[in-house]
Design a protein around this motif. Structure first.
Motif, PDB file in Angstrom:
ATOM      1  N   MET A   1      15.238  42.161  -5.664  1.00 10.31           N
ATOM      2  CA  MET A   1      15.465  40.808  -6.174  1.00 10.31           C
ATOM      3  C   MET A   1      16.896  40.349  -5.891  1.00 10.31           C
ATOM      4  N   THR A   2      17.849  41.263  -5.984  1.00  6.13           N
ATOM      5  CA  THR A   2      19.235  40.913  -5.662  1.00  6.13           C
ATOM      6  C   THR A   2      19.353  40.488  -4.207  1.00  6.13           C
TER       7      THR A   2
ATOM      8  N   LEU B   1       9.291  41.728 -19.573  1.00  8.19           N
ATOM      9  CA  LEU B   1       8.188  41.244 -20.408  1.00  8.19           C
ATOM     10  C   LEU B   1       6.842  41.803 -19.947  1.00  8.19           C
ATOM     11  N   VAL B   2       6.602  41.825 -18.643  1.00 11.11           N
ATOM     12  CA  VAL B   2       5.330  42.353 -18.123  1.00 11.11           C
ATOM     13  C   VAL B   2       5.219  43.853 -18.416  1.00 11.11           C
ATOM     14  N   SER B   3       6.296  44.583 -18.193  1.00 17.86           N
ATOM     15  CA  SER B   3       6.279  46.033 -18.425  1.00 17.86           C
ATOM     16  C   SER B   3       5.992  46.364 -19.883  1.00 17.86           C
ATOM     17  N   ILE B   4       6.665  45.680 -20.795  1.00 18.45           N
ATOM     18  CA  ILE B   4       6.486  45.950 -22.220  1.00 18.45           C
ATOM     19  C   ILE B   4       5.107  45.515 -22.688  1.00 18.45           C
ATOM     20  N   ALA B   5       4.579  44.430 -22.124  1.00 20.40           N
ATOM     21  CA  ALA B   5       3.238  43.983 -22.495  1.00 20.40           C
ATOM     22  C   ALA B   5       2.194  45.028 -22.119  1.00 20.40           C
TER      23      ALA B   5
ATOM     24  N   ILE C   1      19.537  37.833 -22.478  1.00 19.09           N
ATOM     25  CA  ILE C   1      19.773  37.833 -21.029  1.00 19.09           C
ATOM     26  C   ILE C   1      19.752  36.417 -20.478  1.00 19.09           C
ATOM     27  N   ALA C   2      18.866  35.567 -21.001  1.00 14.92           N
ATOM     28  CA  ALA C   2      18.717  34.200 -20.487  1.00 14.92           C
ATOM     29  C   ALA C   2      20.010  33.400 -20.592  1.00 14.92           C
ATOM     30  N   PHE C   3      20.887  33.741 -21.534  1.00 13.20           N
ATOM     31  CA  PHE C   3      22.131  32.990 -21.714  1.00 13.20           C
ATOM     32  C   PHE C   3      23.254  33.496 -20.823  1.00 13.20           C
ATOM     33  N   MET C   4      23.093  34.667 -20.188  1.00 15.57           N
ATOM     34  CA  MET C   4      24.164  35.195 -19.349  1.00 15.57           C
ATOM     35  C   MET C   4      24.433  34.305 -18.132  1.00 15.57           C
TER      36      MET C   4
ATOM     37  N   PHE D   1      18.474  36.844 -12.805  1.00 15.10           N
ATOM     38  CA  PHE D   1      18.336  37.256 -14.200  1.00 15.10           C
ATOM     39  C   PHE D   1      16.930  36.961 -14.729  1.00 15.10           C
ATOM     40  N   TRP D   2      16.349  35.845 -14.314  1.00 16.78           N
ATOM     41  CA  TRP D   2      14.993  35.531 -14.772  1.00 16.78           C
ATOM     42  C   TRP D   2      13.953  36.457 -14.144  1.00 16.78           C
ATOM     43  N   SER D   3      14.211  36.955 -12.953  1.00 23.68           N
ATOM     44  CA  SER D   3      13.285  37.932 -12.363  1.00 23.68           C
ATOM     45  C   SER D   3      13.290  39.223 -13.184  1.00 23.68           C
TER      46      SER D   3
END
Length: 428
Positions: free
Chosen positions: A158-159, A183-187, A91-94, A175-177
Motif C-alpha cells: 500500500m505504501t 477492520l476486516v481482520s478483526i471482523a 488513526i483516521a485523525f493522523m 492510513f485508510w487502507s
C-alpha cells in the motif's frame, strides 16, 4: 499431537492487523515528523520511542487484566474488539493533523493510537497460547509471526502504491487502507474464533496426549530457578535486547536513510523492506524444520550471523543498486530465524507456573531496546552521518552473538516422527 493450522491462522488475524499498522507507523511517521514538522533526528527518535515506553507499563497491565476477564466471548476477544475499534478512530485523525500541519493534533492522535493499541496488544499475543497445547506453541509462534509478516507486506504494498511524489505527500489513502485492513481482520476473527471452546479443547489435548520439549517442569510448579538457568536467562534476555537494538534501528530509520543517502522517492524505500518481509514469509516453514533438526540456539546463532552479514553488505552501498536486495533477503531470513525461536526459549526456561512472568521479562527487554535504539542511533544520524546506521546495527548484532553463546538452557528437543509424512499433518 498436531497443530491445528486453521485455528492458529484465525487466532493470528489480530496480530496481522497490528503489524500492518506498525509497518506503516515505522515508515511514515518519521517522514511526517521530519518533513511536515521539521523535527530533528533526536526528537524524531524520542517520538518513535514513545510507543515502547508506553508498552513497558501498559502491556503487562492489560495482559494481567485480560487474564482475570471471563466473558462468553472469552478472555482476550473483548479487548481485541474494543481496542481495535478505538484504534482505527484515532488513526483516521493522523493524516488530518499532518495535512493541516497541526503538530498538536498529530501528536495527540498518534498518542491515542499508541494507547489504544496497547489496550489489545497483549491480549492478542496471549490468544495463541490460550488456544494451543503447550508442546505445539513453538510451531504456533511461527504461524503467528508469519501472519504478522503478511500484515507488514500488505502495508508495504500500500505504501508503494498509494504514496505520491514530493517531499510531503498526502498519506490519507495509505492510513485508510490500514484502517480497512484492521477492520476486516478483526471482523473475521470475531466471527470465527470461539475462544472459550478452543481453549478448553487445548487443555484436554494436553492431558490426553502429553508431549514436552526439552527441560520440562512439573505442571503448575513455581519457585526459584537454579543458578545455571538464571545465568542462561540473563544472557538470553541480553541477546534479545541486543538484536532488537540492531534490527529496530534500521526499521525505524530506513525510510529517512533511503531518501537521504540513496535519494529514493515516492515510497521507493518500501521495495527493500518488502524484499526482506517476503523472504521471511518464505523461510518460516523451512526454519521450523531447521530448528527441529539442530535446535533453537543454533538456529538463532545462524540468524544473528546472517543479520550481521546482511547489514554489513547493505551498508557498503553508497547509492541504490538492485543487488542491495540480496542483503535484505538475508536480513529477512535471519530475523525470522531469531524471532521464531527466541520467545519459546525464554518460556522454556521458566517453571511452568511462571510462564506469564517470563513472558513479561521478554517484552521488557525487547521494548527497552526499542526505546533506546531510535534515540541512540538518532544521535549518530544527526551528529555524525546517516552512513553510521548499518555499522551501528552490525555492532549490536555481534554483541548478541557473543551473549547468545553463553545460553545453555531453553533449547528444544526434537520429537521423533513416525514418518516424514507426519510432518505435514494438519488438523481441520
Amino acid at each position: 499431537m498436531k497443530l491445528n493450522y486453521r485455528r492458529t491462522i484465525l487466532a493470528g488475524l489480530a496480530f496481522m492487523a497490528i503489524f500492518s499498522f506498525w509497518q506503516t507507523y515505522d515508515n511514515i511517521v518519521p517522514l511526517i515528523l521530519k518533513n511536515s514538522f521539521q523535527m530533528n533526528e533526536v526528537m524524531t527518535g524520542v517520538v518513535m520511542a514513545a510507543d515502547n515506553v508506553l508498552a513497558l507499563f501498559l502491556l503487562p497491565l492489560f495482559g494481567t487484566l485480560s487474564d482475570k476477564t471471563n466473558t462468553k466471548w472469552g478472555k482476550r476477544k473483548p479487548y481485541i474488539v474494543i481496542g481495535s475499534l478505538l484504534t482505527v478512530v484515532a488513526i483516521a485523525f493522523m493524516p488530518i493533523g499532518d495535512n493541516a500541519r497541526s503538530l498538536p493534533m498529530f501528536l495527540i492522535s498518534t498518542g491515542l493510537v499508541l494507547l489504544f493499541m496497547a489496550f489489545f496488544r497483549s491480549p492478542t499475543v496471549a490468544l495463541m497460547p490460550d488456544v494451543t497445547p503447550r508442546p505445539l506453541r513453538s510451531k504456533g509462534n511461527a504461524i503467528i509471526n508469519l501472519m504478522g509478516t503478511v500484515g507488514a507486506i500488505y502495508a508495504l504494498i500500500m505504501t508503494r502504491v498509494l504514496v505520491g511524489d514530493g517531499l510531503t505527500p498526502d498519506y490519507t489513502l495509505l492510513f485508510w487502507s490500514v484502517i480497512i485492513f484492521i477492520l476486516v481482520s478483526i471482523a473475521v476473527l470475531t466471527l470465527t474464533v470461539n475462544e472459550n471452546k478452543w481453549a478448553q479443547e487445548a487443555r484436554k489435548q494436553e492431558t490426553k496426549e502429553p508431549e514436552g520439549e526439552a527441560e520440562p517442569e512439573k505442571s503448575g510448579s513455581k519457585g526459584k530457578l537454579s543458578r545455571p538457568k538464571k545465568v542462561s536467562l540473563i544472557f538470553l534476555l541480553l541477546s534479545v535486547a541486543f538484536w532488537y537494538m540492531a534490527y529496530n534501528a534500521v526499521t525505524s530509520a530506513f525510510s529517512r536513510y533511503a531518501t537521504e543517502v540513496w535519494k529514493l522517492e515516492s515510497g521507493g524505500y518500501a521495495d527493500c523492506l518488502m524484499v526482506a518481509t517476503v523472504a521471511a514469509v518464505i523461510s518460516y516453514v523451512p526454519l521450523g524444520f531447521l530448528a527441529s533438526a539442530i535446535g533453537r540456539k543454533k538456529s538463532i546463532l545462524l540468524g544473528v550471523v546472517g543479520l550481521f552479514a546482511g547489514f554489513a553488505y547493505v551498508g557498503f552501498f553508497g547509492t541504490y543498486h538492485f543487488m542491495i536486495n540480496a542483503g535484505f533477503v538475508l536480513v529477512g531470513v535471519s530475523w525470522a530465524a531469531i524471532n521464531v525461536n527466541s520467545f519459546p526459549m525464554v518460556v522454556e526456561i521458566a517453571n511452568d507456573g511462571d510462564v506469564g512472568k517470563y513472558t513479561g521479562y521478554y517484552y521488557v527487554f525487547s521494548m527497552a531496546a526499542q526505546i533506546l535504539t531510535p534515540i541512540l542511533s538518532g544521535v549518530l544520524l544527526q551528529n555524525v552521518s546517516y552512513v553510521t546506521l548499518f555499522p551501528y546495527s552490525c555492532i549490536f548484532s555481534a554483541l548478541a552473538f557473543f551473549t547468545m553463546l553463553r545460553v545453555k538452557h531453553g533449547d528444544s528437543k526434537p520429537i521423533a516422527k513416525k514418518s516424514m509424512l507426519e510432518n505435514f499433518d494438519v488438523d481441520d
